[in-house]
Scaffold this active site. Structure first.
Site, PDB file in Angstrom:
ATOM      1  N   ASP A  50      10.866   2.087   8.789  1.00 15.32           N
ATOM      2  CA  ASP A  50      11.485   3.328   8.522  1.00 15.32           C
ATOM      3  C   ASP A  50      12.841   3.116   9.427  1.00 15.32           C
ATOM      4  O   ASP A  50      13.900   3.528   8.789  1.00 15.32           O
ATOM      5  CB  ASP A  50      10.483   4.384   8.884  1.00 15.32           C
ATOM      6  CG  ASP A  50      11.450   5.731   8.695  1.00 15.32           C
ATOM      7  OD1 ASP A  50      11.658   6.238   7.521  1.00 15.32           O
ATOM      8  OD2 ASP A  50      11.816   6.200   9.649  1.00 15.32           O
ATOM      9  N   GLU A 122       8.363   0.416   3.309  1.00 18.44           N
ATOM     10  CA  GLU A 122       8.816   0.476   4.527  1.00 18.44           C
ATOM     11  C   GLU A 122       7.965  -0.481   5.470  1.00 18.44           C
ATOM     12  O   GLU A 122       8.454  -1.129   6.409  1.00 18.44           O
ATOM     13  CB  GLU A 122       8.555   1.750   4.978  1.00 18.44           C
ATOM     14  CG  GLU A 122       9.831   2.753   4.391  1.00 18.44           C
ATOM     15  CD  GLU A 122       9.688   4.268   4.867  1.00 18.44           C
ATOM     16  OE1 GLU A 122      11.019   4.878   5.025  1.00 18.44           O
ATOM     17  OE2 GLU A 122       8.488   4.665   5.448  1.00 18.44           O
TER      18      GLU A 122
END
Length: 234
Positions: A50, A122
């Site tokens: 992320d 992610e």
């Protein structure tokens, strides 16, 4: 579990340490169901991925939009790294069938759940970063996300074209653009405004639901007519 080499083909990235890819695909539901997997789930890689994705996209937009202020760039970045976009990328790759989920999660449709697919992308990016470096992670991320960046760019107002046009006109023509309301159309709840921007003998018109939008659109049209280079990537 499906052959990870097939997934690597689709990712267009081949891991030096394939255990990282396995961890990126191991959902917390399986860790809760089976104790031997409890400390191998993808949550840590997701957290890292992320942050890496935020950096890569922010850097790309910073370099691509020299004349954009922080607000529009932040808006565009938020759209690009949003759950629906990341889930769409995972679906396109086919990540779902490679995920390691608990039986309950599989039965409830976890392989196609948007949140799980987005988190998994992610996590995979985080795994790529650990397996290689930031440059490789950047190439990997942009290869999968660039088409969505382009699509969003085409449909969103990112630049302040009035400011861009004014700066150019002041430099090249030693004057400033003028805007005039040409017409108002429609009932109050659906009114449209036609605005014309004028620079010497150059004119462009645009129609929008509010005056500010129409001014921006007319300024953009005149920027294009004048050949103003307003979006150069480094």
């Amino acid at each position: 579990m499906k052959n990870l080499l097939d997934l690597e083909h689709k990712l267009n990235y081949y891991f030096n340490d394939r255990n990282l890819l396995k961890n990126a695909l191991l959902h917390k539901s399986l860790g809760n169901e089976r104790k031997e997997y409890k400390n191998q789930t993808n949550e840590r890689l997701e957290l890292l991925g992320d942050a890496v994705l935020d950096l890569i996209v922010a850097e790309y937009l910073y370099k691509s939009y020299k004349n954009a202020s922080e607000g529009p760039i932040a808006k565009l970045k938020a759209m690009i790294v949003s759950e629906p976009i990341l889930a769409k990328i995972s679906r396109q790759i086919g990540v779902g069938k490679f995920l390691m989920l608990s039986r309950g999660e599989v039965m409830s449709g976890g392989r196609n759940r948007e949140s799980i697919l987005a988190d998994s992308f992610e996590a995979i990016l985080g795994a790529v970063y650990i397996d290689s470096n930031l440059d490789e992670a950047r190439v990997f991320a942009l290869s999968h996300i660039k088409q969505y960046i382009d699509h969003i760019e085409e449909n969103e107002d990112i630049l302040d074209f009035k400011s861009i046009l004014q700066e150019y006109v002041q430099k090249e023509f030693k004057t400033v653009p003028t805007y005039e309301l040409v017409a108002e159309r429609g009932p109050d709840h659906m009114k449209e405004f036609e605005i014309q921007v004028i620079v010497g003998n150059y004119k462009e018109k645009a129609v929008a639901r509010n005056k500010k939008k129409a001014e921006q659109l007319s300024a953009k049209a005149l920027c294009i007519k004048l050949g103003v280079k307003y979006n150069e990537a480094l």
